[in-house]
Scaffold this motif. Structure first.
Motif, short mmCIF file in Angstrom:
data_model
loop_
_atom_site.label_atom_id
_atom_site.label_comp_id
_atom_site.label_asym_id
_atom_site.label_seq_id
_atom_site.Cartn_x
_atom_site.Cartn_y
_atom_site.Cartn_z
N SER A 45 31.49 46.78 26.25
CA SER A 45 30.76 45.52 26.09
C SER A 45 30.55 44.86 27.45
N LEU A 46 29.58 43.95 27.49
CA LEU A 46 29.26 43.26 28.74
C LEU A 46 30.45 42.48 29.30
N PRO A 47 31.20 41.70 28.46
CA PRO A 47 32.36 40.98 29.01
C PRO A 47 33.40 41.90 29.64
N MET A 48 33.64 43.07 29.04
CA MET A 48 34.63 43.99 29.61
C MET A 48 34.10 44.65 30.88
N GLN A 49 32.82 44.97 30.90
CA GLN A 49 32.23 45.54 32.12
C GLN A 49 32.29 44.53 33.26
N ARG A 50 32.06 43.26 32.92
CA ARG A 50 32.12 42.20 33.93
C ARG A 50 33.54 42.07 34.47
N LEU A 51 34.53 42.14 33.59
CA LEU A 51 35.93 42.05 33.99
C LEU A 51 36.31 43.18 34.94
N VAL A 52 35.96 44.40 34.59
CA VAL A 52 36.28 45.56 35.42
C VAL A 52 35.56 45.47 36.76
N ARG A 53 34.33 44.96 36.74
CA ARG A 53 33.56 44.85 37.99
C ARG A 53 34.24 43.88 38.96
N VAL A 54 34.76 42.78 38.44
CA VAL A 54 35.44 41.81 39.31
C VAL A 54 36.69 42.45 39.93
N ILE A 55 37.47 43.18 39.12
CA ILE A 55 38.68 43.84 39.64
C ILE A 55 38.31 44.84 40.74
N ASP A 56 37.25 45.58 40.52
CA ASP A 56 36.80 46.54 41.54
C ASP A 56 36.33 45.83 42.81
N GLN A 57 35.70 44.67 42.66
CA GLN A 57 35.19 43.93 43.82
C GLN A 57 36.32 43.40 44.71
N ILE A 58 37.49 43.10 44.11
CA ILE A 58 38.58 42.51 44.89
C ILE A 58 39.68 43.52 45.20
N LEU A 197 46.79 22.33 42.46
CA LEU A 197 47.37 23.65 42.17
C LEU A 197 46.33 24.53 41.48
N TYR A 198 45.57 23.94 40.58
CA TYR A 198 44.52 24.68 39.86
C TYR A 198 43.54 25.32 40.84
N TYR A 199 43.05 24.53 41.78
CA TYR A 199 42.06 25.06 42.73
C TYR A 199 42.70 26.01 43.75
N ARG A 200 43.99 25.83 44.02
CA ARG A 200 44.69 26.76 44.92
C ARG A 200 44.83 28.13 44.25
N LEU A 201 45.11 28.14 42.94
CA LEU A 201 45.28 29.40 42.21
C LEU A 201 43.94 30.09 41.94
N LYS A 202 42.91 29.29 41.72
CA LYS A 202 41.62 29.82 41.27
C LYS A 202 40.73 30.22 42.44
N VAL A 203 41.25 31.11 43.30
CA VAL A 203 40.40 31.68 44.35
C VAL A 203 39.37 32.60 43.68
N VAL A 204 39.88 33.46 42.79
CA VAL A 204 39.02 34.29 41.93
C VAL A 204 39.46 34.04 40.50
N HIS A 205 38.51 33.90 39.60
CA HIS A 205 38.82 33.66 38.18
C HIS A 205 38.31 34.83 37.34
N VAL A 206 39.18 35.39 36.50
CA VAL A 206 38.75 36.41 35.54
C VAL A 206 39.15 35.95 34.15
N HIS A 207 38.33 36.27 33.17
CA HIS A 207 38.58 35.87 31.78
C HIS A 207 38.68 37.10 30.90
N THR A 208 39.75 37.19 30.12
CA THR A 208 39.91 38.30 29.18
C THR A 208 39.31 37.87 27.84
N PRO A 209 38.28 38.55 27.35
CA PRO A 209 37.60 38.09 26.13
C PRO A 209 38.45 38.28 24.89
#
Length: 351
Positions: A45-58, A197-209
């Motif tokens: 699915s698109l949400p899972m492809q998006r999730l994997v793409r972010v992990i690969d990018q970082i 703290l929220y903005y310090r942690l959220k350098v990159v944000h990923v969401h698990t659908p």
């Protein structure tokens, strides 16, 4: 000659043993890294492809990451995939569930404690120090108390930790992965979470659908779990009938992937034959409770009234499911955020 010869053989034996251990260690690391490869994050699915793409990018970086998603959506699996596909893969991965530790103990668990701080207390290394050079996974970060949040923020800013009862700081080279099932922006508005703290942690944000958001991935996941548990329990291979698969795809899965996995495990044990029919499914999945709002509830109403009531109920229920995150709610309802805001005002829905 016996002495030097014996020493030579001993050195050779130790060298061979060291090489064997190095090869075994390399094999084990390859196995671990393969186990947590992004290829193990199943879904087309698109949400899972998006999730994997972010992990690969970082994957070549060590930036801090905030992982959000409902319970049972695999946030820790995503955290491990991020760690084991990064330059820190062969360094420690240390996890702590912030919601499971009493508030009186959380600081010593996170930051460590020096000997003699209290009667009978021995020195203990905290999770931050244990994860030095590697990754610290702060699960359920949204449940951390305000006092501990302030200290975590200081550690993130200074990249150094000060154990409880100690005056000297310990420098850290550490990556932080944090996860939560809460809407942290709503928690900030409610005064329960620090915005800095929220903005310090959220350098990159990923969401698990949630599983209900990716129904097209249910057949892939269900068959994977059936195959895995069948092999693990030495059971004959089983397949789901078309009717059973349809029921799985229609169900809302409040427990998400964890609930689906447990249902497949149960079916591997309970079903004798090789085909799993609808009647073998758990009753709650086979016959889910009917949602109010069927035709019988709309009698006596005009079409505009019925449509308005249905629209209002859908918005309320989706807002609650998305923890009042308007961006996610709008996306799930197929609306723009401005369109959602107009409807919220029209229906006088309290957010």
């Amino acid at each position: 000659m016996a002495g030097p010869l014996q020493k030579f053989y001993l050195v050779e034996q130790l060298r061979h043993e060291r090489e064997r251990l190095q090869q075994e260690n390399a094999h084990l690391w390859r196995e671990v890294e393969g186990r947590f490869s992004t290829q193990k994050l199943l879904g087309n699915s698109l949400p899972m492809q998006r999730l994997v793409r972010v992990i690969d990018q970082i994957r070549d970086s060590s930036v801090d990451v905030l992982i959000t998603g409902e319970n049972g959506t695999g946030k820790e699996l995503v955290a491990k995939a991020i760690h084991f596909n990064s330059p820190r893969a062969r360094q420690p991965f240390v996890a702590i569930n912030c919601a499971a530790i009493p508030e009186t103990l959380i600081e010593s668990e996170l930051f460590g404690i020096s000997k003699g701080t209290a009667t009978g207390v021995d020195a203990r290394m905290g999770k931050f120090e244990q994860a030095n050079k590697g990754t610290l996974f702060l699960d359920e970060i949204g449940d951390l108390g305000m006092r501990a949040q302030a200290k975590v923020l200081r550690v993130l800013q200074e990249r150094a930790v000060e154990p409880v009862g100690e005056r000297m700081t310990i420098p850290l080279d550490i990556r932080i992965l944090a996860a939560t099932n809460k809407n942290l922006e709503a928690e900030i508005k409610a005064g329960r979470f620090r915005d800095d703290l929220y903005y310090r942690l959220k350098v990159v944000h990923v969401h698990t659908p949630a599983l209900r958001e990716i129904p097209a991935d249910i057949p892939l996941l269900a068959n994977y779990f059936l195959d895995q548990y069948g092999k693990r329990m030495d059971k004959p291979a089983k397949k789901l009938s078309a009717g059973a698969m349809r029921r799985l795809m229609e169900y809302s899965w409040p427990g998400n992937i964890r609930q689906l996995e447990n249902e497949m495990k149960r079916l591997v044990v309970m079903v004798r034959g090789t085909t799993i029919n609808e009647d073998a499914l758990e009753e709650g999945i086979r016959c889910p409770p009917q949602i109010n709002g069927g035709p019988e509830d709309l009698q006596g109403r005009s079409l505009p009234q019925a449509v308005a009531e249905l629209e209002q109920r859908m918005i309320r229920e989706t807002l609650a499911a998305c923890r009042f995150n308007q961006v996610q709610t709008a996306k799930r309802l197929g609306l723009s955020r401005q369109g959602l805001i107009k409807k919220i005002k029209r229906h006088n829905i309290q957010v």
